[in-house]
Motif scaffolding. Structure first.
Motif, PDB file in Angstrom:
ATOM      1  N   LEU A 239      17.486 -40.536 -35.023  1.00  0.00           N
ATOM      2  CA  LEU A 239      16.770 -39.359 -34.553  1.00  0.00           C
ATOM      3  C   LEU A 239      17.643 -38.525 -33.626  1.00  0.00           C
ATOM      4  O   LEU A 239      18.485 -39.058 -32.907  1.00  0.00           O
ATOM      5  CB  LEU A 239      15.521 -39.764 -33.761  1.00  0.00           C
ATOM      6  N   LEU A 240      17.395 -37.230 -33.646  1.00  0.00           N
ATOM      7  CA  LEU A 240      17.727 -36.387 -32.525  1.00  0.00           C
ATOM      8  C   LEU A 240      16.393 -36.173 -31.832  1.00  0.00           C
ATOM      9  O   LEU A 240      15.519 -35.477 -32.361  1.00  0.00           O
ATOM     10  CB  LEU A 240      18.341 -35.064 -32.971  1.00  0.00           C
ATOM     11  N   GLY A 241      16.206 -36.841 -30.696  1.00  0.00           N
ATOM     12  CA  GLY A 241      14.875 -36.830 -30.119  1.00  0.00           C
ATOM     13  C   GLY A 241      14.869 -36.922 -28.610  1.00  0.00           C
ATOM     14  O   GLY A 241      15.807 -37.448 -27.999  1.00  0.00           O
ATOM     15  N   GLY A 242      13.792 -36.412 -28.021  1.00  0.00           N
ATOM     16  CA  GLY A 242      13.625 -36.482 -26.587  1.00  0.00           C
ATOM     17  C   GLY A 242      12.586 -35.486 -26.115  1.00  0.00           C
ATOM     18  O   GLY A 242      11.826 -34.921 -26.905  1.00  0.00           O
ATOM     19  N   LEU A 243      12.578 -35.250 -24.817  1.00  0.00           N
ATOM     20  CA  LEU A 243      11.571 -34.421 -24.164  1.00  0.00           C
ATOM     21  C   LEU A 243      12.200 -33.096 -23.723  1.00  0.00           C
ATOM     22  O   LEU A 243      13.247 -33.077 -23.096  1.00  0.00           O
ATOM     23  CB  LEU A 243      11.022 -35.169 -22.953  1.00  0.00           C
ATOM     24  N   VAL A 244      11.509 -31.994 -24.068  1.00  0.00           N
ATOM     25  CA  VAL A 244      11.893 -30.666 -23.597  1.00  0.00           C
ATOM     26  C   VAL A 244      10.681 -30.067 -22.907  1.00  0.00           C
ATOM     27  O   VAL A 244       9.620 -29.932 -23.518  1.00  0.00           O
ATOM     28  CB  VAL A 244      12.339 -29.747 -24.744  1.00  0.00           C
ATOM     29  N   ALA A 245      10.810 -29.710 -21.615  1.00  0.00           N
ATOM     30  CA  ALA A 245       9.661 -29.226 -20.850  1.00  0.00           C
ATOM     31  C   ALA A 245       9.919 -27.834 -20.293  1.00  0.00           C
ATOM     32  O   ALA A 245      11.047 -27.482 -19.925  1.00  0.00           O
ATOM     33  CB  ALA A 245       9.341 -30.187 -19.709  1.00  0.00           C
ATOM     34  N   PHE A 246       8.812 -27.058 -20.233  1.00  0.00           N
ATOM     35  CA  PHE A 246       8.812 -25.711 -19.681  1.00  0.00           C
ATOM     36  C   PHE A 246       7.658 -25.598 -18.680  1.00  0.00           C
ATOM     37  O   PHE A 246       6.720 -26.402 -18.712  1.00  0.00           O
ATOM     38  CB  PHE A 246       8.594 -24.675 -20.795  1.00  0.00           C
ATOM     39  N   GLN A 285       3.190 -28.492 -16.730  1.00  0.00           N
ATOM     40  CA  GLN A 285       4.330 -28.441 -17.655  1.00  0.00           C
ATOM     41  C   GLN A 285       3.839 -28.433 -19.089  1.00  0.00           C
ATOM     42  O   GLN A 285       2.887 -29.118 -19.462  1.00  0.00           O
ATOM     43  CB  GLN A 285       5.270 -29.630 -17.440  1.00  0.00           C
ATOM     44  N   PHE A 286       4.508 -27.625 -19.897  1.00  0.00           N
ATOM     45  CA  PHE A 286       4.286 -27.529 -21.340  1.00  0.00           C
ATOM     46  C   PHE A 286       5.515 -28.160 -21.974  1.00  0.00           C
ATOM     47  O   PHE A 286       6.621 -27.640 -21.843  1.00  0.00           O
ATOM     48  CB  PHE A 286       4.164 -26.055 -21.724  1.00  0.00           C
ATOM     49  N   PHE A 287       5.346 -29.328 -22.612  1.00  0.00           N
ATOM     50  CA  PHE A 287       6.541 -30.015 -23.102  1.00  0.00           C
ATOM     51  C   PHE A 287       6.453 -30.334 -24.588  1.00  0.00           C
ATOM     52  O   PHE A 287       5.389 -30.531 -25.150  1.00  0.00           O
ATOM     53  CB  PHE A 287       6.830 -31.293 -22.310  1.00  0.00           C
ATOM     54  N   PHE A 288       7.616 -30.329 -25.208  1.00  0.00           N
ATOM     55  CA  PHE A 288       7.777 -30.721 -26.605  1.00  0.00           C
ATOM     56  C   PHE A 288       8.345 -32.128 -26.670  1.00  0.00           C
ATOM     57  O   PHE A 288       9.276 -32.462 -25.930  1.00  0.00           O
ATOM     58  CB  PHE A 288       8.740 -29.785 -27.342  1.00  0.00           C
ATOM     59  N   LEU A 289       7.807 -32.931 -27.564  1.00  0.00           N
ATOM     60  CA  LEU A 289       8.459 -34.175 -27.967  1.00  0.00           C
ATOM     61  C   LEU A 289       9.247 -33.831 -29.225  1.00  0.00           C
ATOM     62  O   LEU A 289       8.725 -33.858 -30.340  1.00  0.00           O
ATOM     63  CB  LEU A 289       7.429 -35.267 -28.224  1.00  0.00           C
ATOM     64  N   PHE A 290      10.485 -33.452 -29.013  1.00  0.00           N
ATOM     65  CA  PHE A 290      11.331 -32.993 -30.115  1.00  0.00           C
ATOM     66  C   PHE A 290      11.849 -34.204 -30.873  1.00  0.00           C
ATOM     67  O   PHE A 290      12.532 -35.055 -30.297  1.00  0.00           O
ATOM     68  CB  PHE A 290      12.492 -32.158 -29.566  1.00  0.00           C
TER      69      PHE A 290
END
Length: 489
Positions: A239-246, A285-290
Motif C-alpha cells: 500500500l501507499l497508505g496513511g493519514l492526511v488531515a486538514f 480535523q477533516f482527515f483522509f485515510l489514504f
C-alpha cells in the motif's frame, strides 16, 4: 500444501467463573436443563464473577443484564444451546464483539439469554490458499493478522475489535473495497445453526437456496447463528497508505475540490475514507485515510504518488503520515475511538451519491466534544454494481451504486445530561441538514444503524425485503432471531 490452522495465540478460552448447577438453579432455573444436557457448556449467571464485565457492550445506554450468558466453544454447543432456548420459550441475542451500533448484541429482557460466540474463534486457511474458514467469534484484527502472516488479505474494517462475521454479513465497508469488493462479496459459503438445532451448510444439496444470498449483506443472525464463513482471500497488496488531515473549517473547500478531482479520475485502487474528529489539542480535523493498493510490481507507484499530491492540495495539510506499508501495519497505525468506555451514544447514518460543497458546509459544524466522530466511507470500484463480474454481486446488500456513506456519532457520559443533549442535537442537525438539502439516498447501512420500526426496507429494498421475509418464514418461523433482524413489518 496442507491447510493451515491458526495457532493458539488466536484463541480465547471462556473466562473462569462459569456457574455450577446450584447457582444456575438459583439464578436462572430455566437453563438448568441445558446444563444437564451439555454439562461442559459454559453458562454464566448473575452471581458469576465479573458478570457485568462479561456482558459489557460499547453503548452504556443499555444497562440491564441477560438472565444468563452462554459461551459455546464449537458449533455443536451452539446448536444445542439454540435448540434448548427455542424449545423452552426463551429469547436470545448473539454477541461476537459487543460493539454493534444498534445494541443488537445485548440480551436484556427477563427471559433473554446472551449467546456469546467469542470463544468460537478458529481460522483455517485452505490448502490452495484461495479461502479461509472463519468461525463466528473471530475478531477482525485476528483475521487480518492471520492472513498477513501468509501474505494474504481480505476486506476487513478499520476498527480492529469488530467481530468479523457481523461486519461481513452486514455488507463490510473496508479500505480494500475498491479492488477486492465488499466483505459480503467475498463470502463463499457458511455453516448456520438454525432455531431447531440443525446445522446447515450452504453447500448442502438440500440447503435453502436463499441462505447464501442472505449471508451476503443481509446481516448476521437473521435466520440463525453463523457458526463459520468461508471467505475468499487475495494476494496481500503493498500500500501507499496513511493519514492526511486538514482543518475541519476547510470542509466546504475540500469537498468542492474533491468532487472535481473524482469527476476527473477516481481510481479503483484508491479508497480515501474520511473521518471528522474534534481533537482536544488541535480542534476539528477533516482527515483522509489514504489507501492505494499498489500493483504487485509497484509499477503504479508514480501514479499513486501523483494522486496523493492532488489530495494534499485540497487544503491546509496539518498531518501527513502516508508511506509504503501493508494492510496490517496500516490498520494498526490508525488510532480508533476508545471502546467500552462509560459513554451513551447518539448516532445516525445516511448515504449521499457524491461529494459536494453543500455537503462540506454541513460537515463543517464543530463536533460537540472529543468523543464524537463522523465516519465516512466512499464506495466505488469493485464494491459497486457491475464494475467487476469476477466478484460476487448476488447478495442481499442493497446499495450497489457509487456512494458516500456517513456514520454520524456523538457520545457523552451517562451522568452528563447537558453533554447528552448537545450530542443528540448535533447528530440530528447534521443528519437533518443532509436530508433537508436533498442530498440523502434512501438506502442505509445496517452496521451503522440503530433499530427502528420498518427499517428493513432501507437495508433490503422492496424486493429484498420480501425475500428476507420469505426465508425467515421458512427457517425461523418462531422469530427466535428477532433481535438480530431489522424490522420486517
Amino acid at each position: 500444501m496442507a491447510s493451515i490452522i491458526a495457532g493458539v495465540e488466536f484463541h480465547t478460552d471462556p473466562p473462569p467463573g462459569a456457574s455450577s448447577a446450584p447457582k444456575i438453579e438459583q439464578d436462572a432455573p430455566a437453563l438448568l436443563g441445558l446444563h444437564r444436557e451439555a454439562p461442559n457448556l459454559h453458562i454464566y449467571t448473575a452471581s458469576s464473577i465479573n458478570y457485568e464485565a462479561l456482558n459489557r457492550i460499547n453503548d452504556r445506554s443499555i444497562t440491564t443484564l441477560p438472565v444468563a450468558t452462554v459461551r459455546p466453544t464449537d458449533e455443536t454447543e451452539v446448536a444445542t444451546a439454540v435448540r434448548y432456548i427455542s424449545q423452552n420459550g426463551l429469547t436470545l441475542a448473539i454477541r461476537s464483539s459487543g460493539v454493534d451500533q444498534g445494541g443488537r448484541s445485548r440480551a436484556s429482557g427477563p427471559k433473554d439469554v446472551s449467546l456469546d460466540v467469542r470463544s468460537l474463534d478458529k481460522m483455517v486457511l485452505s490448502a490452495d490458499r484461495q479461502h479461509v474458514t472463519v468461525e463466528g467469534g473471530v475478531s477482525s484484527e485476528a483475521l487480518l493478522k492471520f492472513l498477513d502472516n501468509h501474505d494474504l488479505a481480505t476486506p476487513t474494517p478499520l476498527s480492529r475489535v469488530v467481530g468479523y462475521v457481523g461486519f461481513a454479513c452486514g455488507g463490510g465497508y473496508s479500505s480494500w473495497n475498491g479492488t477486492m469488493g465488499l466483505a459480503a462479496d467475498n463470502i463463499l459459503g457458511g455453516r448456520i445453526a438454525l432455531a431447531d438445532g440443525r446445522i446447515v451448510d450452504t453447500e448442502d444439496a438440500d440447503c435453502d437456496p436463499d441462505l447464501l444470498w442472505t449471508l451476503r449483506g443481509g446481516g448476521a443472525g437473521v435466520v440463525g447463528v453463523v457458526c463459520s464463513l468461508r471467505v475468499r482471500v487475495h494476494r496481500r497488496p503493498s500500500l501507499l497508505g496513511g493519514l492526511v488531515a486538514f482543518p475541519q473549517k476547510e470542509a466546504p473547500q475540500i469537498t468542492e475540490r474533491l468532487a472535481k478531482l473524482y469527476a476527473w479520475k477516481k481510481p479503483n485502487k484508491l479508497v480515501a475514507d474520511v473521518g471528522i474528529v474534534n481533537r482536544p489539542e488541535s480542534g476539528g480535523q477533516f482527515f483522509f485515510l489514504f489507501v492505494w493498493a499498489l500493483d504487485e510490481d509497484r509499477s503504479d507507484l508514480d501514479e499513486a504518488t501523483d494522486y496523493l499530491d492532488r489530495i494534499l492540495g485540497l487544503g491546509t495539510v496539518v498531518i501527513n503520515t502516508v508511506q509504503q506499508t501493508t494492510p496490517y501495519l496500516f490498520t494498526m497505525s490508525i488510532k480508533t475511538p476508545v471502546l467500552f468506555a462509560d459513554l451513551i451514544f447518539s448516532r445516525k447514518t445516511v448515504s449521499v451519491p457524491v461529494w459536494s460543497e453543500e455537503l462540506g458546509h454541513i460537515l463543517s459544524e464543530p463536533l460537540p466534544n472529543s468523543t464524537s466522530i463522523v465516519v465516512i466511507h466512499d464506495r466505488h470500484g469493485t464494491g459497486t454494481r457491475g464494475s467487476d463480474s469476477t466478484f460476487v454481486t448476488n447478495g442481499a446488500f442493497l446499495n450497489r451504486e457509487p456512494h458516500v456513506m456517513l456514520g454520524i456519532i456523538a457520545a457523552a457520559p451517562p451522568d452528563d445530561e447537558e453533554g447528552l443533549r448537545n450530542s443528540d442535537a448535533w447528530v440530528n442537525r447534521v443528519f437533518n441538514g443532509i436530508n433537508a438539502a436533498g442530498l440523502a439516498m434512501p438506502q442505509k447501512y445496517i452496521n451503522f444503524s440503530t433499530p427502528h420500526k420498518g427499517d428493513g426496507i432501507h437495508y433490503y429494498g422492496a424486493d429484498g425485503l420480501d425475500r428476507i421475509r420469505s426465508i425467515k418464514s421458512r427457517l425461523d418461523p418462531s422469530n427466535l432471531f428477532a433481535k438480530s433482524t431489522p424490522d420486517l413489518a
